[in-house]
Design a protein around this motif. Structure first.
Motif, mmCIF file in Angstrom:
data_model
loop_
_atom_site.group_PDB
_atom_site.id
_atom_site.type_symbol
_atom_site.label_atom_id
_atom_site.label_comp_id
_atom_site.label_asym_id
_atom_site.label_seq_id
_atom_site.Cartn_x
_atom_site.Cartn_y
_atom_site.Cartn_z
ATOM 1 N N VAL A 50 3.914 2.680 3.191
ATOM 2 C CA VAL A 50 2.685 2.610 3.983
ATOM 3 C C VAL A 50 2.260 4.025 4.367
ATOM 4 O O VAL A 50 3.056 4.799 4.920
ATOM 5 N N GLY A 51 1.007 4.361 4.060
ATOM 6 C CA GLY A 51 0.460 5.668 4.405
ATOM 7 C C GLY A 51 -0.649 5.544 5.426
ATOM 8 O O GLY A 51 -1.314 4.500 5.505
ATOM 9 N N VAL A 52 -0.849 6.588 6.213
ATOM 10 C CA VAL A 52 -1.869 6.587 7.265
ATOM 11 C C VAL A 52 -2.847 7.727 7.026
ATOM 12 O O VAL A 52 -2.429 8.863 6.747
ATOM 13 N N PHE A 53 -4.134 7.417 7.151
ATOM 14 C CA PHE A 53 -5.188 8.426 7.046
ATOM 15 C C PHE A 53 -6.178 8.241 8.179
ATOM 16 O O PHE A 53 -6.304 7.157 8.749
ATOM 17 N N ASP A 54 -6.886 9.318 8.498
ATOM 18 C CA ASP A 54 -7.930 9.258 9.521
ATOM 19 C C ASP A 54 -9.278 8.971 8.876
ATOM 20 O O ASP A 54 -9.465 9.158 7.664
ATOM 21 N N ALA A 55 -10.232 8.574 9.711
ATOM 22 C CA ALA A 55 -11.512 8.089 9.214
ATOM 23 C C ALA A 55 -12.346 9.158 8.538
ATOM 24 O O ALA A 55 -13.254 8.842 7.754
ATOM 25 N N GLU A 56 -12.072 10.445 8.812
ATOM 26 C CA GLU A 56 -12.885 11.524 8.231
ATOM 27 C C GLU A 56 -12.190 12.266 7.099
ATOM 28 O O GLU A 56 -12.703 13.272 6.594
ATOM 29 N N ASP A 57 -11.038 11.799 6.644
ATOM 30 C CA ASP A 57 -10.205 12.549 5.701
ATOM 31 C C ASP A 57 -10.822 12.677 4.309
ATOM 32 O O ASP A 57 -11.428 11.739 3.786
ATOM 33 N N GLU A 58 -10.631 13.870 3.739
ATOM 34 C CA GLU A 58 -10.918 14.112 2.325
ATOM 35 C C GLU A 58 -9.579 14.178 1.598
ATOM 36 O O GLU A 58 -8.790 15.086 1.845
ATOM 37 N N VAL A 59 -9.312 13.217 0.731
ATOM 38 C CA VAL A 59 -7.994 13.061 0.118
ATOM 39 C C VAL A 59 -8.081 13.343 -1.373
ATOM 40 O O VAL A 59 -8.965 12.836 -2.072
ATOM 41 N N HIS A 60 -7.158 14.148 -1.877
ATOM 42 C CA HIS A 60 -7.119 14.466 -3.304
ATOM 43 C C HIS A 60 -6.802 13.205 -4.110
ATOM 44 O O HIS A 60 -5.925 12.418 -3.738
ATOM 45 N N PRO A 61 -7.491 12.967 -5.241
ATOM 46 C CA PRO A 61 -7.270 11.734 -6.014
ATOM 47 C C PRO A 61 -5.871 11.619 -6.612
ATOM 48 O O PRO A 61 -5.453 10.515 -6.974
ATOM 49 N N GLY A 62 -5.130 12.708 -6.704
ATOM 50 C CA GLY A 62 -3.783 12.634 -7.260
ATOM 51 C C GLY A 62 -2.684 12.593 -6.228
ATOM 52 O O GLY A 62 -1.496 12.667 -6.580
ATOM 53 N N LEU A 63 -3.045 12.445 -4.951
ATOM 54 C CA LEU A 63 -2.034 12.546 -3.890
ATOM 55 C C LEU A 63 -0.969 11.463 -3.998
ATOM 56 O O LEU A 63 0.237 11.749 -3.902
ATOM 57 N N LEU A 64 -1.361 10.208 -4.181
ATOM 58 C CA LEU A 64 -0.370 9.133 -4.217
ATOM 59 C C LEU A 64 0.617 9.312 -5.366
ATOM 60 O O LEU A 64 1.800 8.966 -5.245
ATOM 61 N N THR A 65 0.154 9.857 -6.456
ATOM 62 C CA THR A 65 1.045 10.070 -7.608
ATOM 63 C C THR A 65 2.156 11.044 -7.273
ATOM 64 O O THR A 65 3.339 10.797 -7.575
ATOM 65 N N VAL A 66 1.827 12.164 -6.646
ATOM 66 C CA VAL A 66 2.863 13.153 -6.327
ATOM 67 C C VAL A 66 3.733 12.687 -5.165
ATOM 68 O O VAL A 66 4.930 13.016 -5.101
ATOM 69 N N VAL A 67 3.178 11.910 -4.238
ATOM 70 C CA VAL A 67 3.985 11.371 -3.147
ATOM 71 C C VAL A 67 4.988 10.352 -3.688
ATOM 72 O O VAL A 67 6.157 10.354 -3.293
ATOM 73 N N ASP A 68 4.538 9.497 -4.592
ATOM 74 C CA ASP A 68 5.436 8.524 -5.234
ATOM 75 C C ASP A 68 6.600 9.250 -5.913
ATOM 76 O O ASP A 68 7.774 8.888 -5.750
ATOM 77 N N SER A 69 6.279 10.315 -6.619
ATOM 78 C CA SER A 69 7.308 11.089 -7.289
ATOM 79 C C SER A 69 8.269 11.722 -6.296
ATOM 80 O O SER A 69 9.489 11.760 -6.513
ATOM 81 N N LYS A 70 7.765 12.206 -5.173
ATOM 82 C CA LYS A 70 8.623 12.835 -4.169
ATOM 83 C C LYS A 70 9.611 11.827 -3.574
ATOM 84 O O LYS A 70 10.776 12.152 -3.322
ATOM 85 N N PHE A 71 9.157 10.594 -3.350
ATOM 86 C CA PHE A 71 10.078 9.549 -2.890
ATOM 87 C C PHE A 71 11.201 9.340 -3.907
ATOM 88 O O PHE A 71 12.383 9.212 -3.534
ATOM 89 N N GLN A 72 10.856 9.306 -5.173
ATOM 90 C CA GLN A 72 11.862 9.081 -6.203
ATOM 91 C C GLN A 72 12.825 10.262 -6.330
ATOM 92 O O GLN A 72 14.037 10.078 -6.502
ATOM 93 N N GLU A 73 12.300 11.469 -6.241
ATOM 94 C CA GLU A 73 13.122 12.666 -6.432
ATOM 95 C C GLU A 73 14.110 12.889 -5.298
ATOM 96 O O GLU A 73 15.212 13.417 -5.504
ATOM 97 N N THR A 74 13.728 12.500 -4.080
ATOM 98 C CA THR A 74 14.524 12.850 -2.909
ATOM 99 C C THR A 74 15.213 11.676 -2.236
ATOM 100 O O THR A 74 16.111 11.880 -1.418
ATOM 101 N N GLY A 75 14.795 10.449 -2.532
ATOM 102 C CA GLY A 75 15.338 9.302 -1.820
ATOM 103 C C GLY A 75 14.914 9.288 -0.363
ATOM 104 O O GLY A 75 15.641 8.782 0.508
#
Length: 498
Positions: free
Chosen positions: A199-224
């Motif tokens: 579960v991720g949290v964002f604010d109502a005015e955020d500008e989010v990079h379109p590839g963010l979830l991909t690298v975050v998913d990878s970070k979860f896998q790499e680090t546990g």
């Protein structure tokens, strides 16, 4: 000043006496107004403020001892706080390897997790629709977006439902009917229908990079990891003198300081671009809806339970935001954060940390907003004291100690402003550096005032949520930079570590 006159006179040596035992200088008390005569008298000045008793300690009165000791302790306190702040600011730049270790992977792994993105909004009709549209453009194959609006906020609800109509397979709308309303209540309401295992949290005015979830998913896998905290950056540094300092606060906080806190295994999480496994959120029963710093509170509880928190920062993947539109709005925002830290400190979850060192660090960290505020007030007082009050030389020298880390911090901030402009393709002008320097003391006084107000609110039992309004001042910088070159501070990091 006391003048002692010594008469240099010839000494007659008796045949059977020891010359070494005879005095060479015979002190003669001068008469009032008497001057040395014939060049044979030597006047030796003795400063009564530095005269020594028994040759060991200054001959001060009790009042002087108390005053001078207080001055020395104050100087050492200010020096310690300023040095700690500087050390945290420079943590990520200790070496090029440390800087690279703070980043997302350049070659992310294939997607494995399903994400639920929570976006609470209240009176955000100007910015929230565009935020939801941008989030819907994530290149990750498996995610959902839940937008939460209040039952008494028809303007925002209309904008959100229009965004959901444009992205019917991605965006859900939840109406929060709780009273009184606040952000953690909205998050907990949406958590009930979330289907993602992260579960991720964002604010109502955020500008989010379109590839963010991909690298975050990878970070979860790499680090546990149980939690992955991404970077957040305010962008509109040119808006005002205080927005410039607010932007730099975020830059050093997410670029360096959070990495130090994560390594210390005690970290107050950021309010958005934070991703927590569903398992950990169920363990924590979501967010504490009575706390004004629900992000910090969740981070403290997770740290106390031994959760693994990983912080990652790449300029191209940071979530972009704006500073509060007015100084009054920033004042309320900072008050809320400080009061939230007070609530977390009083709640005492940090006492469950396994080691004494972690508990002492947690106590210090949660008190840091107030220590920094005290520093901001005491530094100008200290400077005025140095200039206006006459003290012994040794004490005066000690009072200058806090200025050393303060000046170094100002130099680091100037370097950070240069780096920020280069990384985010912003033109930094000489007037911006001038505002940075001239705004140092006023901004510290401003922070001190917010800290005082938070204490007053807490003592009164006022836990009402003061919302920060948004205008979209950062929307002109929506496209993230492509360059990932090592920042210039990295070249100096090895020699400027804390």
């Amino acid at each position: 000043m006391i003048i002692t006159r010594y008469n240099i006179a010839p000494v007659a040596v008796q045949p059977d006496s020891d010359p070494a035992s005879e005095p060479l200088l015979t002190p003669i008390a001068p008469a009032p107004g008497q001057q040395p005569s014939n060049g044979t008298d030597v006047l030796v000045p003795i400063d009564s403020g530095t005269a020594f008793t028994g040759g060991l300690l200054p001959d001060w009165s009790f009042g002087e001892w108390a005053a001078y000791s207080g001055i020395v302790l104050l100087a050492l306190f200010l020096t310690a706080i300023a040095t700690t702040t500087l050390w945290w600011m420079l943590h990520a730049w200790r070496s090029a390897d440390d800087l690279r270790a703070t980043q997302f992977s350049a070659s992310p792994r294939p997607a494995r997790h399903r994400f639920t993105l929570l976006v609470p909004g209240r009176h955000e009709e100007e910015v929230m629709g565009q935020t939801l549209d941008r989030l819907a453009q994530q290149d990750h194959p498996d995610f959902e977006i839940i937008a939460i609006v209040g039952h008494d906020d028809p303007g925002t609800e209309l904008v959100v439902r229009e965004a959901a109509a444009r992205n019917p397979h991605l965006i859900k709308v939840v109406v929060d009917d709780s009273v009184p309303k606040n952000k953690p209540k909205a998050l907990n309401r949406a958590l009930q229908i979330a289907t993602g295992d992260v579960v991720g949290v964002f604010d109502a005015e955020d500008e989010v990079h379109p590839g963010l979830l991909t690298v975050v998913d990878s970070k979860f896998q790499e680090t546990g990891a149980d939690v992955v905290q991404g970077g957040v950056q305010l962008m509109n540094f040119e808006t005002s003198w205080w927005s410039l300092r607010n932007v730099l606060e975020y830059y050093f906080w997410f670029r360096s300081r959070l990495h130090f806190h994560a390594r210390s295994k005690f970290i107050p999480l950021g309010g958005n671009t934070v991703f927590v496994t569903r398992e950990r959120l169920e363990w924590s029963k979501g967010w504490d809806d009575q706390c004004l710093a629900e992000d910090c509170e969740l981070g403290v509880r997770l740290s106390s339970d031994g959760a693994k928190v990983v912080v990652a920062y790449n300029p191209e993947y940071v979530t972009r935001e704006e500073t509060p539109p007015t100084l009054k709005s920033l004042y309320k925002q900072r008050t809320r954060w400080n009061q939230g830290f007070l609530q977390v400190l009083g709640k005492g979850e940090w006492k469950k940390l396994p080691t004494l060192r972690q508990r002492m660090y947690a106590r210090y960290m949660l008190n840091m907003p107030f220590l920094q505020a005290a520093t901001g007030l005491l530094i100008p007082i200290s400077i005025a004291f140095i200039l206006l009050v006459k003290v012994p030389t040794a004490v005066a020298l000690i009072t200058f100690l806090p200025l050393i880390p303060t000046v170094i911090t100002l130099v680091v901030e100037a370097a950070g402003l240069t780096e920020f402009g280069r990384i985010y393709d912003k033109k930094v002008r000489m007037r911006d550096y001038t505002k940075l320097i001239l705004g140092l003391v006023p901004y510290q006084i401003f922070l001190a005032a917010a800290a005082v107000r938070s204490v007053v609110r807490q003592l009164r039992g006022d836990g009402s949520w003061e919302k920060t309004e948004h205008t979209g001042a950062h929307r002109d910088a929506a496209v993230a930079p492509e360059s990932t070159a090592v920042p210039v501070l990295a070249t100096a990091g090895a020699s400027e570590t804390k």
